[in-house]
Write an enzyme that holds these catalytic residues in place. Structure first.
Site, PDB file in Angstrom:
ATOM      1  N   LYS A 222      50.490  -4.410  37.106  1.00  7.91           N
ATOM      2  CA  LYS A 222      49.728  -3.544  36.168  1.00  7.91           C
ATOM      3  C   LYS A 222      50.441  -3.582  34.807  1.00  7.91           C
ATOM      4  O   LYS A 222      50.650  -4.203  34.110  1.00  7.91           O
ATOM      5  CB  LYS A 222      50.613  -2.266  37.198  1.00  7.91           C
ATOM      6  CG  LYS A 222      49.541  -2.170  38.333  1.00  7.91           C
ATOM      7  CD  LYS A 222      49.703  -0.502  38.630  1.00  7.91           C
ATOM      8  CE  LYS A 222      48.823  -0.414  40.027  1.00  7.91           C
ATOM      9  NZ  LYS A 222      49.683   0.737  40.707  1.00  7.91           N
ATOM     10  N   ARG A 256      54.334  -3.067  46.877  1.00 13.82           N
ATOM     11  CA  ARG A 256      53.005  -3.954  47.134  1.00 13.82           C
ATOM     12  C   ARG A 256      52.505  -5.115  45.899  1.00 13.82           C
ATOM     13  O   ARG A 256      53.000  -4.731  44.787  1.00 13.82           O
ATOM     14  CB  ARG A 256      51.843  -2.687  47.082  1.00 13.82           C
ATOM     15  CG  ARG A 256      50.357  -3.283  47.342  1.00 13.82           C
ATOM     16  CD  ARG A 256      49.476  -1.435  47.196  1.00 13.82           C
ATOM     17  NE  ARG A 256      48.306  -2.503  47.127  1.00 13.82           N
ATOM     18  CZ  ARG A 256      47.314  -2.243  46.806  1.00 13.82           C
ATOM     19  NH1 ARG A 256      48.065  -2.186  44.910  1.00 13.82           N
ATOM     20  NH2 ARG A 256      46.201  -2.104  46.923  1.00 13.82           N
TER      21      ARG A 256
END
Length: 277
Positions: A222, A256
């Site tokens: 991210k 994740r």
């Protein structure tokens, strides 16, 4: 022993870090959009992630990247129907479906998915009914009542806001008849948060973890990683591993990730250091 479990899955908490492999079947996901949006390629990638040690596969038909165009439930279903049955028939690990639409979740659970990964940040009664009816897992994410484009102010601090959200969701679910062991809590890295908020959540993650709550950390590749490392593409995996390692040391149960093999190996080493102490 505490668990995150439902009708089709069971994960004992505290024994190891579980790795959730990301299977994006969208053309516009922020990291690997378009890479797996062919059914045969997607199934092959799911199998590869399972072989590399993924404990579950998370399939998503809608991007939530900054600037994304939101699909309707019908559009999301049309995409998912091309992929989900083949993935479920092929892999042996549990499959979660990344959706905030009850209509999509219903289809996925009917097909055999085990978990709903819901980034809405709200208690949706229609979604709760499905989770209860199918005795499914429900990953509930703190969004700050915002999306990935908008930063929210947290007067009492982001960690306290996330904790309050976890408490509220747990109480609402239990009152609805959903067992706490069916829930997994996600702090929502990148959703309604500044870069410093994201760092604070990982830095203070032990404050978010409790024995009776499964905790998921979802920061793979991210913006927070790019911001600190200036890395792009696959090079983002190094910063991701560093942050996930700290999250594991702080007590997260699930990570994740896009790069499963690397994450599994790093998690095994971290587990040896922090879970056997």
């Amino acid at each position: 022993m505490q668990y995150f479990k439902g009708q089709k899955f069971s994960y004992a908490l505290g024994e190891k870090t579980y790795v959730m492999g990301i299977l994006n079947i969208t053309p516009d996901s922020f990291f690997d959009g378009g890479k797996w949006n062919d059914p045969q390629i997607a199934v092959a990638h799911a199998l590869e992630m399972e072989k590399d040690g993924a404990d579950l596969i998370d399939i998503g038909a809608q991007s939530t990247r900054p600037g994304h165009i939101e699909l309707s439930p019908e559009e999301e279903l049309n995409v998912l129907k091309q992929f989900l049955p083949a993935v479920l028939e092929t892999v042996s690990v549990p499959v979660s479906v990344d959706t905030f639409y009850p209509e999509v979740a219903k289809y996925a659970l009917e097909q055999g998915a085990a978990i709903v990964n819901d980034v809405s940040g709200i208690f949706n009664e229609d979604m709760a009914k499905l989770v209860k009816e199918y005795h499914a897992g429900w990953i509930v994410m703190h969004s700050g009542k915002s999306d990935s484009d908008t930063v929210v102010a947290y007067p009492e601090g982001v960690v306290q806001d996330v904790l309050d959200f976890f408490d509220t969701m747990q109480k609402k679910c239990e009152a609805f008849g959903i067992q706490n062991e069916q829930l997994c809590y996600d702090m929502g890295i990148g959703f309604g948060k500044s870069h410093e908020d994201n760092l604070a959540l990982i830095r203070d993650i032990q404050k978010l973890k409790s024995e009776n709550r499964a905790l998921l950390t979802a920061l793979s590749c991210k913006r927070m990683v790019t911001f600190e490392t200036n890395a792009e593409g696959d090079d983002k995996k190094y910063g991701t591993i560093a942050a996930d390692t700290l999250a594991i040391a702080g007590g997260t149960d699930f990570i994740r990730v896009h790069h499963v093999k690397e994450a599994v190996l790093a998690a095994k080493m971290t587990d040896a250091l922090v879970r056997r102490a």
